[in-house]
Design a protein around this motif. Sequence first.
Motif, mmCIF file in Angstrom:
data_model
loop_
_atom_site.group_PDB
_atom_site.id
_atom_site.type_symbol
_atom_site.label_atom_id
_atom_site.label_comp_id
_atom_site.label_asym_id
_atom_site.label_seq_id
_atom_site.Cartn_x
_atom_site.Cartn_y
_atom_site.Cartn_z
ATOM 1 N N HIS A 233 0.824 -1.208 0.000
ATOM 2 C CA HIS A 233 0.000 0.000 0.000
ATOM 3 C C HIS A 233 0.860 1.262 0.000
ATOM 4 O O HIS A 233 0.411 2.321 -0.438
ATOM 5 N N THR A 234 2.096 1.156 0.491
ATOM 6 C CA THR A 234 3.008 2.299 0.457
ATOM 7 C C THR A 234 3.252 2.740 -0.981
ATOM 8 O O THR A 234 3.312 3.941 -1.277
ATOM 9 N N LEU A 235 3.377 1.768 -1.884
ATOM 10 C CA LEU A 235 3.604 2.104 -3.293
ATOM 11 C C LEU A 235 2.373 2.764 -3.901
ATOM 12 O O LEU A 235 2.484 3.606 -4.796
ATOM 13 N N ARG A 236 1.199 2.400 -3.411
ATOM 14 C CA ARG A 236 -0.034 3.080 -3.840
ATOM 15 C C ARG A 236 -0.008 4.538 -3.375
ATOM 16 O O ARG A 236 -0.354 5.447 -4.136
ATOM 17 N N HIS A 237 0.423 4.765 -2.135
ATOM 18 C CA HIS A 237 0.550 6.131 -1.632
ATOM 19 C C HIS A 237 1.573 6.921 -2.451
ATOM 20 O O HIS A 237 1.352 8.095 -2.757
ATOM 21 N N CYS A 238 2.677 6.270 -2.788
ATOM 22 C CA CYS A 238 3.717 6.935 -3.583
ATOM 23 C C CYS A 238 3.184 7.320 -4.958
ATOM 24 O O CYS A 238 3.462 8.416 -5.464
ATOM 25 N N PHE A 239 2.444 6.409 -5.577
ATOM 26 C CA PHE A 239 1.850 6.657 -6.893
ATOM 27 C C PHE A 239 1.015 7.935 -6.865
ATOM 28 O O PHE A 239 1.188 8.837 -7.698
#
Length: 291
Positions: A233-239
């Motif tokens: 989910h961190t990568l979703r936030h980064c996106f």
Amino acid sequence: MTDKAISPLRRRLIEDMTIRRLSPKTHYQYIRHVKKFADFLGRSADKATAEDVHRYQLWLASIGTSVGTANVSATALRFFFKITLKRHDLAEELISTREPRRLPVVLSPEEVGRLLAAATNTKHRAILSLAYATGLRASEVGSRKLTDIDRDRMLIRVEQGKGKKDRYVILSPILLAILHEWWRVARKKGWMSPGQPWLFPGYRGQHTSARQLHRIVRLAAGRAGITKRVGVHTLRHCFATHLLEQKTDIRIIQVLLGHKKLDTTALYTRVAISTIGQVTSPLDFLRKMPG
């Protein structure tokens, strides 16, 4: 409560959830919380009183139950009382609490680059790249099918995402090349057998699980020397944050993320550091005014 006593209630609860097309995960959570309430009472949950509901919620708070868990419990019991038992009076006794809104952990573009470079193999690199390039949720990354990749329109179809909604996300040329490389490797190793639908096959004909995805992210983060607590989910936030910093319209980001409300997407305006840094303080304007 004994299994024999709860069986009719559980069966009716399951039927009510099935009629309303609730997900298997919701089935599990509702049954678990209703059973926990019955265990607290020491008798059948359909014999509960308003005072019992009050005592149970007080007990949950006293043992340090998180706000999120307490709210799930309240939602489960509210469904059970209102739908299964037709006891609206008990449903009204349940209290839900506003959960503290915390800022998400976001990696810088440089940190994301290190994370992707730290992937141990082609599959891991493809998974991490897909998560960051599209902003998909963990469950959506793992459950993507080969037929979801639309190379002609450069889109990825997300069928029945959160809220039972279909949507499309972007397929960048670089991501397409990475996914094609993964498909080539997987096919050579015999993992892409005819009839196998998943983009990332797992064990026993299933797709790669969310648990495995989180392990892959944590492994790469460790190798990249990233000490922040990260997950898929961190990568979703980064996106979302990096798109916002590139001045992408927030309504477009909302659609790509599959958010129902714009307020949910607006959270990322609080962590878009480069955008915040471009704002001029009113103090600076004041100093520019003629004396």
